[in-house]
Design a protein around this motif. Structure first.
Motif, PDB file in Angstrom:
ATOM      1  N   PRO A 188     -40.716  28.475 -33.801  1.00  0.00           N
ATOM      2  CA  PRO A 188     -40.568  29.759 -34.522  1.00  0.00           C
ATOM      3  C   PRO A 188     -41.764  30.685 -34.331  1.00  0.00           C
ATOM      4  CG  PRO A 188     -40.043  27.896 -35.952  1.00  0.00           C
ATOM      5  CD  PRO A 188     -40.685  27.333 -34.724  1.00  0.00           C
ATOM      6  N   THR A 189     -42.970  30.117 -34.269  1.00  0.00           N
ATOM      7  CA  THR A 189     -44.161  30.949 -34.086  1.00  0.00           C
ATOM      8  C   THR A 189     -44.146  31.629 -32.723  1.00  0.00           C
ATOM      9  OG1 THR A 189     -45.444  29.473 -35.507  1.00  0.00           O
ATOM     10  CG2 THR A 189     -46.680  30.955 -34.082  1.00  0.00           C
ATOM     11  N   ALA A 190     -43.821  30.869 -31.671  1.00  0.00           N
ATOM     12  CA  ALA A 190     -43.743  31.449 -30.327  1.00  0.00           C
ATOM     13  C   ALA A 190     -42.645  32.497 -30.262  1.00  0.00           C
ATOM     14  CB  ALA A 190     -43.502  30.346 -29.300  1.00  0.00           C
ATOM     15  N   TRP A 191     -41.524  32.242 -30.921  1.00  0.00           N
ATOM     16  CA  TRP A 191     -40.424  33.203 -30.968  1.00  0.00           C
ATOM     17  C   TRP A 191     -40.904  34.521 -31.578  1.00  0.00           C
ATOM     18  CZ3 TRP A 191     -35.039  32.330 -29.933  1.00  0.00           C
ATOM     19  CH2 TRP A 191     -34.197  33.381 -30.327  1.00  0.00           C
ATOM     20  N   LEU A 192     -41.615  34.431 -32.684  1.00  0.00           N
ATOM     21  CA  LEU A 192     -42.089  35.626 -33.373  1.00  0.00           C
ATOM     22  C   LEU A 192     -43.116  36.373 -32.524  1.00  0.00           C
ATOM     23  CD1 LEU A 192     -41.478  36.952 -36.088  1.00  0.00           C
ATOM     24  CD2 LEU A 192     -43.428  35.720 -37.055  1.00  0.00           C
ATOM     25  N   MET A 193     -44.004  35.643 -31.866  1.00  0.00           N
ATOM     26  CA  MET A 193     -45.006  36.282 -31.012  1.00  0.00           C
ATOM     27  C   MET A 193     -44.357  36.982 -29.825  1.00  0.00           C
ATOM     28  SD  MET A 193     -47.904  33.283 -31.068  1.00  0.00           S
ATOM     29  CE  MET A 193     -48.887  34.086 -29.780  1.00  0.00           C
ATOM     30  N   GLY A 194     -43.430  36.301 -29.151  1.00  0.00           N
ATOM     31  CA  GLY A 194     -42.728  36.928 -28.033  1.00  0.00           C
ATOM     32  C   GLY A 194     -41.936  38.144 -28.475  1.00  0.00           C
ATOM     33  N   GLY A 195     -41.302  38.042 -29.652  1.00  0.00           N
ATOM     34  CA  GLY A 195     -40.536  39.168 -30.161  1.00  0.00           C
ATOM     35  C   GLY A 195     -41.407  40.370 -30.476  1.00  0.00           C
ATOM     36  N   ALA A 196     -42.604  40.106 -31.006  1.00  0.00           N
ATOM     37  CA  ALA A 196     -43.516  41.210 -31.308  1.00  0.00           C
ATOM     38  C   ALA A 196     -43.890  41.971 -30.041  1.00  0.00           C
ATOM     39  CB  ALA A 196     -44.767  40.668 -31.997  1.00  0.00           C
ATOM     40  N   VAL A 197     -44.069  41.239 -28.939  1.00  0.00           N
ATOM     41  CA  VAL A 197     -44.342  41.900 -27.658  1.00  0.00           C
ATOM     42  C   VAL A 197     -43.103  42.663 -27.182  1.00  0.00           C
ATOM     43  CG1 VAL A 197     -44.941  41.534 -25.231  1.00  0.00           C
ATOM     44  CG2 VAL A 197     -46.080  40.199 -27.013  1.00  0.00           C
ATOM     45  N   GLY A 198     -41.924  42.047 -27.348  1.00  0.00           N
ATOM     46  CA  GLY A 198     -40.690  42.690 -26.911  1.00  0.00           C
ATOM     47  C   GLY A 198     -40.389  43.985 -27.631  1.00  0.00           C
TER      48      GLY A 198
END
Length: 209
Positions: free
Chosen positions: A82-92
């Motif tokens: 979930p943390t990686a998902w949120l970080m990638g989404g913030a960049v997206g």
């Protein structure tokens, strides 16, 4: 606690988490206008994951892969994915256009399914690294698809919550030690995921008729 009691506790844990996820993503349309704007976006973000087959299969495959490699990878997955998902989404969210990720997401869950089907012993570090990369890539794609819409940050948070809920459900319900039937069952699930990926790749290769 007896073995039967432990299995029963796992079952109740899984049922409770699945019920919570269902209540999160299956909000009746009649109540949509009663929800605060932020909460409505959160629910839409969660539903986007649940109804995205490639991403959902990748998350489920990573859960199966983690528990195959021991209790510790499963525990790490609940935090890392979930943390990686949120970080990638913030960049997206900062990207100017939606990313085309059909090929990458399909190849990703196909490979994860093959690893599960073959019961490849990857160890803690590699399993955790794969979870991190998978979360970043999927989060990036979801973030880019939300970038031009209102309520994008809450929707992204909803997707991360759904990821956390699914990973918690599966890794707790399937945590080792595994009886023989569960080891076989995990490999069968992996083969189904891989077969779905190969079928999807075939459709992508065929292209529009």
């Amino acid at each position: 606690m007896s073995r039967l009691g432990r299995l029963s506790r796992r079952g109740w844990t899984a049922l409770a988490a699945v019920a919570a996820m269902a209540s999160l993503v299956a909000v009746p349309p009649a109540l949509a206008h009663a929800l605060p704007a932020g909460l409505g976006a959160v629910l839409k973000g969660a539903a986007q994951l649940v109804f995205s087959p490639a991403d959902l299969l990748l998350v489920c495959g990573l859960c199966a892969l983690a528990v195959q490699n021991g209790a510790e990878p499963g525990s790490r997955l609940r935090l890392v994915l979930p943390t990686a998902w949120l970080m990638g989404g913030a960049v997206g969210l900062g990207l100017p256009a939606k990313l085309a990720t059909s090929w990458s997401s399909t190849v990703a869950f196909t490979l994860v399914g093959l690893l599960v089907a073959l019961a490849v012993p990857l160890g803690q570090r590699l399993t955790t690294a794969l979870a991190g990369v998978g979360g970043l890539v999927c989060g990036l794609a979801h973030g880019s698809s939300l970038a031009l819409h209102s309520g994008a940050p809450p929707a992204l948070a909803g997707g991360a919550i759904a990821v956390a809920l699914i990973t918690t459900t599966l890794t707790l319900a399937l945590r080792p030690p595994h009886p023989d039937w569960m080891r076989v069952g995990l490999r069968v699930v992996g083969s189904w995921i891989a077969a779905s990926g190969l079928l999807s790749l075939g459709w992508l290769l065929k292209g529009p008729s």
